[in-house]
Design an enzyme around this catalytic site. Structure first.
Site: not given
Length: 457
Positions: A291, A293, A57
């Site tokens: 960000g 993950d 992802s």
């Protein structure tokens, strides 16, 4: 930097039985990298800076950047009805490009990997992404959606006339001098790619994952493979590094980092503190970090960056236990003021004391092809079974919050909560890893569907 990154990474990899990994940190104008182990366990092929790891992802911020490049060029309006560009979604007008990128579009979470998938993305979108089939009213709640990013990739293809693979390479990666690799789709030159591994308790060696289940149609959500140094370069381009040629201007990059969930009734509980356009937002380290993950077939990859000092941290690993390695890395970096945003998965945010599980949470909850069945054992315990026949025992906390550990005995823990109908007070939703499932209408304790679900607790 005052940390021996290769030694730190090697020690954590041994502890978590990760065959190979890359770590890259940019701080104070300098990028330091470390590469350890093998691309495939026992192969003798070492991980190098050039090795590409399936990002899972973590592909999504790249697809989001493509959409933002089109918005910055005036080719699309983020707030226009998506049907203006993709008529296959049908009438309605509430689904927008902004909603897709912020996971507020209302679409189901996961693609049915065992179903039929046309390799022509337009045909798949017409069948699976119609606004009338939304599982939540668009714009009302955050519910993490892989399908939303497949649709975002199709939007890129419609507007550019290129395939998602071509657009990713030409618009994003080539200007940054990043050689692409893709998990599925057409080849784009040779770049060694790491193999994912499963790690089971009681077994001496990690087991390579030989099969690949990601359908080609899902490539915009999880189909990219890169290295940790590439992730640092990509993040620095978002921060406006003058030495890099970014696909989007500073205003668009700033908009991607802006909190998009004001007024949304349910946020990304357990995944992040909020969400932008393609970027998760983490506020647990004293400053805002951004960000994403990503987990692939036996891989785990992570990226964080913050604007004030321009610090970037990226990790790629070729084992499912890389999630636990990342959590320990965050703890190792924390002393001395090196805290990186993004809490671990071992406990929910502000959990409070442990409590018995409430029997009113029992029932069947669905989100597209995803299904959870919650059962009360009569002794204060709750169990959750997925439609993949995985069973989890829930550890419950105040506010209808819980954690659930992977059933194979590993360390990976998922965070979730139950949510109440603000009008009736009954439990109507469950959220696991950001995915929001609604109590099934045929459940014996079903409640009326909500137009705007409220926070739980």
């Amino acid at each position: 930097m005052d940390i021996d990154l290769p030694a730190l990474l090697a020690g954590l990899a041994r502890e978590h039985r990760v065959p190979g990994a890359q770590l890259a940190v940019h701080h104070a104008g300098e990028t330091v990298t470390a590469e350890i182990g093998e691309e495939t366990y026992g192969s003798g092929e070492p991980v190098t800076r050039r090795s590409a790891f399936p990002l899972g992802s973590l592909t999504k911020p790249f697809t989001a950047t493509l959409v933002m490049a089109l918005a910055g060029g005036g080719d699309i309006d983020l707030d226009a009805p998506l049907a203006e560009y993709v008529p296959e979604v049908g009438p309605g007008g509430r689904m927008t490009p902004r909603g897709l990128l912020s996971h507020t579009g209302g679409l189901a979470s996961n693609i049915d990997e065992g179903g039929e998938h046309s390799e022509v993305r337009r045909r798949w979108v017409a069948r699976h992404c119609r606004e009338s089939a939304a599982v939540h009213p668009p714009g009302t709640v955050f519910s993490y959606s892989n399908i939303g990013y497949i649709l975002a990739g199709h939007l890129v293809e419609v507007v550019t006339g290129m395939s998602w693979w071509e657009a990713t390479e030409a618009i994003l990666l080539k200007p940054l001098d990043i050689a692409p690799a893709f998990v599925v789709g057409p080849p784009s030159g040779f770049r060694p790619q790491a193999t994912g591994h499963t790690v089971r308790q009681g077994r001496d060696r990690p087991l390579p994952v030989t099969g690949q289940t990601l359908p080609k149609v899902a490539a915009p959500s999880a189909g990219l493979a890169l290295g940790a140094a590439d992730l640092v370069t990509f993040a620095r381009s978002h921060l406006g590094a003058l030495s890099l040629q970014a696909a989007i201007d500073r205003d668009c990059a700033r908009e991607m980092r802006r909190d998009q969930l004001t007024g949304v009734k349910a946020g990304p509980f357990g995944m992040a503190d909020s969400w932008g356009l393609g970027w998760a937002i983490y506020r647990d380290a004293g400053t805002d970090w951004f960000g994403h993950d990503g987990t692939g077939e036996g891989t785990s990859c992570h990226l964080r960056f913050e604007e004030a000092a321009g610090t970037v941290v990226a990790l790629t690993t070729n084992a499912a236990t890389g999630v636990a390695l990342w959590e320990d890395l965050l703890e190792e970096l924390r002393p001395g003021g090196r805290a990186v945003g993004g809490r671990g998965l071992s406990r929910p945010p502000e959990p409070g004391p442990r409590t018995p599980g409430s029997p009113e949470c029992a029932g069947r909850y669905v989100n597209g092809e995803m299904e959870f069945t919650v059962v009360a054992d009569g002794a204060g315990g709750l169990g959750l079974t997925t439609n993949a026949a995985e069973r989890f025992e829930l550890t419950c906390f105040e506010g209808l919050r819980f954690t659930m550990r992977e059933p194979t005995g590993g360390r990976t823990t998922y965070t979730g909560r139950f949510l109440r109908d603000p009008e009736t007070g009954g439990v109507d939703l469950v959220q696991v890893a950001g995915r929001l499932a609604r109590r099934a209408r045929d459940d014996g304790s079903a409640l009326a569907a909500l137009a705007a679900p409220g926070e739980g607790g």
